[in-house]
Design a protein around this motif. Structure first.
Motif, PDB file in Angstrom:
ATOM      1  N   ASP A  20      -6.306   2.233   3.200  1.00 46.03           N
ATOM      2  CA  ASP A  20      -6.592   1.201   4.219  1.00 46.03           C
ATOM      3  C   ASP A  20      -7.936   0.515   3.985  1.00 46.03           C
ATOM      4  OD1 ASP A  20      -4.637   1.701   6.864  1.00 46.03           O
ATOM      5  OD2 ASP A  20      -4.849   3.379   5.480  1.00 46.03           O
ATOM      6  N   GLU A  21      -8.882   1.252   3.373  1.00 49.40           N
ATOM      7  CA  GLU A  21     -10.219   0.664   3.206  1.00 49.40           C
ATOM      8  C   GLU A  21     -10.233  -0.444   2.164  1.00 49.40           C
ATOM      9  OE1 GLU A  21     -12.800   3.928   2.295  1.00 49.40           O
ATOM     10  OE2 GLU A  21     -12.425   4.860   4.252  1.00 49.40           O
ATOM     11  N   VAL A  22      -9.199  -0.497   1.348  1.00 54.18           N
ATOM     12  CA  VAL A  22      -9.185  -1.458   0.243  1.00 54.18           C
ATOM     13  C   VAL A  22      -8.600  -2.810   0.670  1.00 54.18           C
ATOM     14  CG1 VAL A  22      -8.153  -1.866  -2.039  1.00 54.18           C
ATOM     15  CG2 VAL A  22      -9.036   0.397  -1.459  1.00 54.18           C
ATOM     16  N   PHE A  23      -7.683  -2.774   1.647  1.00 51.80           N
ATOM     17  CA  PHE A  23      -6.917  -3.984   1.983  1.00 51.80           C
ATOM     18  C   PHE A  23      -7.269  -4.520   3.368  1.00 51.80           C
ATOM     19  CE2 PHE A  23      -4.258  -1.591  -0.976  1.00 51.80           C
ATOM     20  CZ  PHE A  23      -4.007  -2.564  -1.930  1.00 51.80           C
ATOM     21  N   PRO A  24      -7.039  -5.819   3.580  1.00 50.50           N
ATOM     22  CA  PRO A  24      -7.104  -6.327   4.946  1.00 50.50           C
ATOM     23  C   PRO A  24      -6.073  -5.558   5.790  1.00 50.50           C
ATOM     24  CG  PRO A  24      -6.808  -8.125   3.363  1.00 50.50           C
ATOM     25  CD  PRO A  24      -6.656  -6.842   2.609  1.00 50.50           C
ATOM     26  N   SER A  25      -6.356  -5.400   7.086  1.00 50.10           N
ATOM     27  CA  SER A  25      -5.498  -4.519   7.890  1.00 50.10           C
ATOM     28  C   SER A  25      -4.045  -5.003   7.944  1.00 50.10           C
ATOM     29  CB  SER A  25      -6.065  -4.347   9.298  1.00 50.10           C
ATOM     30  OG  SER A  25      -6.242  -5.615   9.858  1.00 50.10           O
ATOM     31  N   PHE A  26      -3.807  -6.336   7.894  1.00 45.36           N
ATOM     32  CA  PHE A  26      -2.407  -6.789   7.989  1.00 45.36           C
ATOM     33  C   PHE A  26      -1.610  -6.356   6.752  1.00 45.36           C
ATOM     34  CE2 PHE A  26      -1.938 -10.387   5.070  1.00 45.36           C
ATOM     35  CZ  PHE A  26      -3.240 -10.844   4.867  1.00 45.36           C
ATOM     36  N   VAL A  27      -2.290  -6.196   5.619  1.00 50.13           N
ATOM     37  CA  VAL A  27      -1.592  -5.760   4.401  1.00 50.13           C
ATOM     38  C   VAL A  27      -1.259  -4.269   4.512  1.00 50.13           C
ATOM     39  CG1 VAL A  27      -1.791  -5.405   1.906  1.00 50.13           C
ATOM     40  CG2 VAL A  27      -2.599  -7.539   2.921  1.00 50.13           C
ATOM     41  N   SER A  28      -2.276  -3.447   4.879  1.00 47.01           N
ATOM     42  CA  SER A  28      -1.978  -2.006   4.919  1.00 47.01           C
ATOM     43  C   SER A  28      -0.983  -1.670   6.025  1.00 47.01           C
ATOM     44  CB  SER A  28      -3.239  -1.139   5.005  1.00 47.01           C
ATOM     45  OG  SER A  28      -4.221  -1.735   5.728  1.00 47.01           O
ATOM     46  N   ALA A  71     -13.232  -3.916  -3.649  1.00 51.93           N
ATOM     47  CA  ALA A  71     -13.189  -2.801  -2.686  1.00 51.93           C
ATOM     48  C   ALA A  71     -12.604  -1.559  -3.362  1.00 51.93           C
ATOM     49  CB  ALA A  71     -12.359  -3.190  -1.463  1.00 51.93           C
ATOM     50  N   ALA A  72     -11.608  -1.763  -4.219  1.00 55.23           N
ATOM     51  CA  ALA A  72     -11.006  -0.620  -4.934  1.00 55.23           C
ATOM     52  C   ALA A  72     -12.025  -0.027  -5.910  1.00 55.23           C
ATOM     53  CB  ALA A  72      -9.739  -1.064  -5.667  1.00 55.23           C
ATOM     54  N   PHE A  73     -12.799  -0.896  -6.559  1.00 55.85           N
ATOM     55  CA  PHE A  73     -13.818  -0.426  -7.502  1.00 55.85           C
ATOM     56  C   PHE A  73     -14.856   0.426  -6.769  1.00 55.85           C
ATOM     57  CE2 PHE A  73     -17.792  -0.829  -9.844  1.00 55.85           C
ATOM     58  CZ  PHE A  73     -17.393  -0.667 -11.169  1.00 55.85           C
ATOM     59  N   THR A  74     -15.321  -0.064  -5.624  1.00 56.40           N
ATOM     60  CA  THR A  74     -16.329   0.664  -4.842  1.00 56.40           C
ATOM     61  C   THR A  74     -15.758   2.013  -4.378  1.00 56.40           C
ATOM     62  OG1 THR A  74     -17.199  -1.440  -4.106  1.00 56.40           O
ATOM     63  CG2 THR A  74     -17.870   0.477  -2.821  1.00 56.40           C
ATOM     64  N   ALA A  94       0.813   9.079   7.456  1.00 55.18           N
ATOM     65  CA  ALA A  94       0.306   9.794   8.647  1.00 55.18           C
ATOM     66  C   ALA A  94      -1.108   9.325   9.016  1.00 55.18           C
ATOM     67  CB  ALA A  94       0.297  11.295   8.376  1.00 55.18           C
ATOM     68  N   CYS A  95      -1.614   8.296   8.319  1.00 53.97           N
ATOM     69  CA  CYS A  95      -2.960   7.747   8.571  1.00 53.97           C
ATOM     70  C   CYS A  95      -4.045   8.817   8.439  1.00 53.97           C
ATOM     71  CB  CYS A  95      -3.061   7.107   9.959  1.00 53.97           C
ATOM     72  SG  CYS A  95      -2.016   5.692  10.170  1.00 53.97           S
ATOM     73  N   LYS A  96      -3.922   9.693   7.456  1.00 53.51           N
ATOM     74  CA  LYS A  96      -4.997  10.669   7.269  1.00 53.51           C
ATOM     75  C   LYS A  96      -5.435  10.714   5.799  1.00 53.51           C
ATOM     76  CE  LYS A  96      -3.057  15.170   6.515  1.00 53.51           C
ATOM     77  NZ  LYS A  96      -2.034  16.046   6.612  1.00 53.51           N
ATOM     78  N   LEU A 150     -13.889   2.351 -13.545  1.00 56.82           N
ATOM     79  CA  LEU A 150     -12.462   2.027 -13.351  1.00 56.82           C
ATOM     80  C   LEU A 150     -11.641   3.139 -12.695  1.00 56.82           C
ATOM     81  CD1 LEU A 150     -11.674  -0.002 -16.610  1.00 56.82           C
ATOM     82  CD2 LEU A 150     -12.370  -0.866 -14.375  1.00 56.82           C
ATOM     83  N   ARG A 151     -12.348   4.147 -12.119  1.00 54.94           N
ATOM     84  CA  ARG A 151     -11.581   5.132 -11.342  1.00 54.94           C
ATOM     85  C   ARG A 151     -10.977   4.403 -10.130  1.00 54.94           C
ATOM     86  NH1 ARG A 151     -16.004   8.079 -12.939  1.00 54.94           N
ATOM     87  NH2 ARG A 151     -17.109   7.361 -11.091  1.00 54.94           N
ATOM     88  N   ALA A 152      -9.799   4.821  -9.745  1.00 58.00           N
ATOM     89  CA  ALA A 152      -9.077   4.100  -8.688  1.00 58.00           C
ATOM     90  C   ALA A 152      -8.930   4.969  -7.446  1.00 58.00           C
ATOM     91  CB  ALA A 152      -7.696   3.712  -9.192  1.00 58.00           C
ATOM     92  N   PRO A 153      -9.038   4.357  -6.272  1.00 55.92           N
ATOM     93  CA  PRO A 153      -8.773   5.125  -5.057  1.00 55.92           C
ATOM     94  C   PRO A 153      -7.290   5.459  -4.937  1.00 55.92           C
ATOM     95  CG  PRO A 153      -9.148   2.817  -4.535  1.00 55.92           C
ATOM     96  CD  PRO A 153      -9.364   2.956  -6.006  1.00 55.92           C
TER      97      PRO A 153
END
Ligand SMILES: Cc1cc2nc3c(=O)[nH]c(=O)nc-3n(C[C@H](O)[C@H](O)[C@H](O)COP(=O)(O)OP(=O)(O)OC[C@H]3O[C@@H](n4cnc5c(N)ncnc54)[C@H](O)[C@@H]3O)c2cc1C
Length: 517
Positions: free
Chosen positions: A425-433, A382-385, A403-405, A391-394
Motif C-alpha cells: 500500500d505504501e508504494v501506490f496511490p490508495s485508489f490503486v491498492s 516509492a518502491a525504490f525507497t 488482510a491489510c497486515k 534495486l531490492r523490491a518491496p
C-alpha cells in the motif's frame, strides 16, 4: 478438396503418427488420409481425467495437390523514384520489422539504438541482477528492444491473422522453432531470442541496413514542416527524409523532446500494479488437478481478471516457470517485469497483476501531457525507497496484503536483487491498492488454491504500456505536426507486445512504400 477439422489427442496418444490419430478421431480409413498439416495446437486441461491437445488439422486425400501457403504480396520501391533516407529510432520489434520490410523492398535504413548489441547487453543484465543499473543498457534498452530478454510470448489480441502469421514466419526464418507457427500460445524464451535477433541483424546488414549502437536519438531537425535530419545525443547529424520513432514505452527523454518540439502527443490510459509470484507446482495443481505431476505437461499458465471499484484488475504477461526481473531504466526507481527461458523450468510462476488507469487518473489537465510518466515515476521511486536501494523490491505475502497486515517473513522468490518485506500500500496511490486488493480477493474466491501462503506480491509493475500517445494521421501514419515523422510501436501507443509491435512496424513500412511517387 482438403478439409479442416479439430481433433482431441490425449497425452498418451501424442507419440502416434498424426495420420493415424486423424483417421481414428474421425472414423475414416487411413488410406483416405494422405497427408495432414497441423494448423493450431492448444493444451486442453479442462477435464483433469482427459488432458490432451486440441489440434486443428488440414487433411489431404490421395491425389490432392500439396498444401498451398498464402503469401501476402510484398511491395517494392519503384526503380525510377529516388530512395528516401530513412532513420529508425529503436531496434525493438517495431523498428526492426519496419527496417526488414523496407530492406526487402529495396530501401535500406539506419537504425539508431541507445543500448548495446545483444551479446554485451547480457553483461549489463547480469549487473542489474546484482542491483547495478546502466540507464542505457538494461531490460528495456538495447538490441531487440524490451522483448529480447523476455518470456518471448508471441501471442497477441491482434485480429489480423495473416499479419501475425507473417511475423511468426519471419521469426522462424531467423531461427525460432517452427512450432511457434502452430502453438495457440507460442513463446520463444530469452535464451533463444538473442540468436534470432543476431540472424535478423545479419540479414539486414547484408541488405545495406546500418546499425548504430550506443547512439541515442536527441532530436529531429526539420525545415518547413518536414523532416531534414536526426541529431544524436553525441552531436552526430544524420540526413533523413523519413524518421521512424520506434523508441518503446520507456524512452521518457523522447517524449520530452516531442513535447518541447511541438509534436502532437496526448495522454493515454495504462495500468500499474505488482508481479504476483506463486510456486509453479501450486499453479500446476490449480490448472491440472491430479495430473499436475505428469512431466509431459508444460508449466501451467493462467489468465484472470475482475472488476473492482469500477476498474479492470487483470493478469498480464504471465510467465510460467519464469523469473521476476528488474526492468528499471532510471536510477532510484524499482520496476519489475517477467521473463522465462524456453524450457520454462524455474520453480516459480509469475504474472503482472495490474489495475487499469484512465488518462484522468494521472492528475488534472494542468499537470500536463506527461503526467502519466510522473505518475509511474512516483510509484517506481516509492518502491525504490521501500526496498532500501540496490534495486531490492518491496514485497508482501498475498494473504497479508488481503488482510491489510505487514508480512514478517517472505518465501523464496526468483527476483535476484532481493526483496524486502513491506506494505505494498505504501508504494501506490490508495485508489490503486484498493482496487488491487478487491480484484485479487475476487479472483482468489473464484480460483481454489490461488490464495496460497507462499504467493507474494513484488512491486512495482509500472511499464505495462505507454501512458502517452504520439499522435499520427490514420491514413499516412505520419505525425500531423511533422511530415516524414512516423511514430511506431508501443512507445508511440500503437502496440502492446512483441508481435503487435512488429506488425505496427510492418504497417509503417507499407505506408512508406505505398507513398512512393
Ligand atoms: C522483461 C520484459 C518482458 C516482456 N515479455 C514480453 C513477452 O513475453 N511477450 C510480449 O509480447 N511482450 C513482452 N514484453 C513487452 C515487449 O517487449 C514490448 O511490447 C515490445 O518490445 C515493444 O516493441 P517496440 O519496438 O515498440 O519497443 P521496444 O521493444 O521497447 O524497443 C524500443 C527500442 O528503442 C530504443 N530507444 C529508446 N530510446 C531511444 C533513443 N533516444 N535513441 C535510440 N534508441 C532508443 C530502446 O533501447 C529499445 O531498444 C516484455 C517487456 C519486458 C521489459
Amino acid at each position: 478438396m482438403s478439409r479442416t477439422t479439430e481433433i482431441f489427442v490425449p497425452l498418451d496418444a501424442l507419440h502416434e503418427p498424426i495420420e493415424r490419430l486423424v483417421s481414428r478421431a474421425l472414423g475414416i480409413h487411413l488410406r483416405d488420409v494422405h497427408a495432414v498439416r497441423i494448423l493450431r495446437r492448444s493444451l486442453d486441461a479442462r477435464k483433469a481425467h482427459a488432458i490432451g491437445y486440441r489440434l486443428r488439422v488440414e487433411i489431404l486425400k490421395e491425389g490432392e495437390a500439396e498444401f498451398l501457403r498464402a503469401e501476402s504480396p510484398r511491395l517494392s520501391w519503384p526503380k525510377t523514384v529516388p530512395r528516401p533516407r530513412v532513420v529508425i529510432v529503436g531496434s525493438g520489434p517495431a523498428g526492426s520489422w519496419a527496417a526488414l520490410r523496407l530492406a526487402e523492398a529495396g530501401v535500406p535504413s539506419t537504425i539508431l539504438e541507445r543500448g548495446k548489441p545483444v551479446q554485451p547487453r547480457r553483461h549489463d543484465l547480469a549487473s542489474v541482477q546484482r542491483g547495478r543499473l546502466d540507464p542505457e543498457s538494461n531490460y528495456c534498452f538495447g538490441e531487440g528492444g524490451a522483448g529480447t530478454y523476455s518470456d518471448g510470448k508471441l501471442y497477441t489480441r491482434t485480429k489480423d491473422r495473416s499479419a501475425v502469421d507473417g511475423v511468426l514466419a519471419d521469426l522462424v526464418r531467423f531461427g525460432a522453432p517452427p512450432e511457434i507457427t502452430i502453438e495457440s500460445r507460442p513463446h520463444v524464451g530469452s535464451n533463444r531470442l538473442p540468436k534470432v535477433l543476431s540472424a535478423l541483424r545479419a540479414f539486414l546488414e547484408d541488405r545495406g541496413v546500418t546499425y548504430k549502437f550506443s547512439s541515442a536519438f536527441a532530436e529531429v531537425v526539420s525545415h518547413a514542416g518536414k523532416v531534414q535530419a536526426v541529431r544524436t545525443r553525441g552531436g552526430e547529424e544524420l540526413a533523413a527524409d523519413i524518421v521512424i520513432l520506434a523508441c518503446g514505452h520507456s524512452a521518457r527523454d523522447v517524449y520530452l523532446w516531442a513535447l518541447n518540439a511541438g509534436i502532437a502527443i496526448e495522454r493515454k490510459g495504462s495500468a500499474v500494479g505488482v508481479r504476483l509470484e506463486h510456486p509453479q507446482p501450486v499453479i500446476n495443481h490449480i490448472q491440472y488437478g491430479k495430473a499436475a505431476a505428469d512431466e509431459r505437461l508444460p508449466a501451467a499458465f493462467y489468465e484472470v481478471s475482475a472488476m473492482a471499484s469500477g476498474r479492470g484488475v487483470y493478469s498480464f504477461c504471465m510467465c510460467p516457470g519464469g523469473f521476476i526481473v528488474p526492468a528499471a531504466t532510471e536510477a532510484e526507481g524499482v520496476v519489475v517485469n517477467g521473463m522465462s527461458l524456453s524450457r520454462r523450468d524455474s520453480p516459480f510462476a509469475n504474472a503482472a497483476m495490474v489495475v487499469s488507469l484512465q488518462p484522468e487518473d494521472f492528475g488534472s489537465p494542468s499537470s500536463g501531457v506527461l503526467a502519466g510518466i510522473e505518475f509511474q515515476r512516483r510509484i517506481e521511486q516509492a518502491a525504490f525507497t521501500a526496498g532500501g536501494g540496490a534495486l531490492r523490491a518491496p514485497a508482501q505475502r498475498l494473504v497479508d496484503f488481503l488482510a491489510c497486515k505487514a508480512s514478517t517473513s517472505l518465501p523464496a522468490t526468483s527476483y535476484h536483487p532481493g526483496v524486502v518485506a513491506g506494505q505494498i500500500d505504501e508504494v501506490f496511490p490508495s485508489f490503486v491498492s484498493k482496487a488491487l486488493r478487491e480484484g485479487l480477493l475476487a479472483i482468489a474466491h473464484r480460483m481454489r488454491g490461488f490464495l496460497h501462503e507462499d504467493a507474494i506480491l513484488v512491486a512495482a509493475e509500472t511499464r505495462t504500456s505507454a501512458p502517452v500517445r504520439i499522435v499520427r494521421d490514420h491514413a499516412s501514419l505520419q505525425s500531423p505536426s511533422l511530415a516524414g515523422l512516423y511514430p511506431a510501436g508501443e512507445g508511440a501507443g500503437y502496440a502492446g507486445g512483441i508481435v503487435s509491435a512488429a506488425i505496427d512496424g510492418t504497417r509503417i513500412a507499407q505506408a512508406i512504400l505505398a507513398g512512393a511517387k
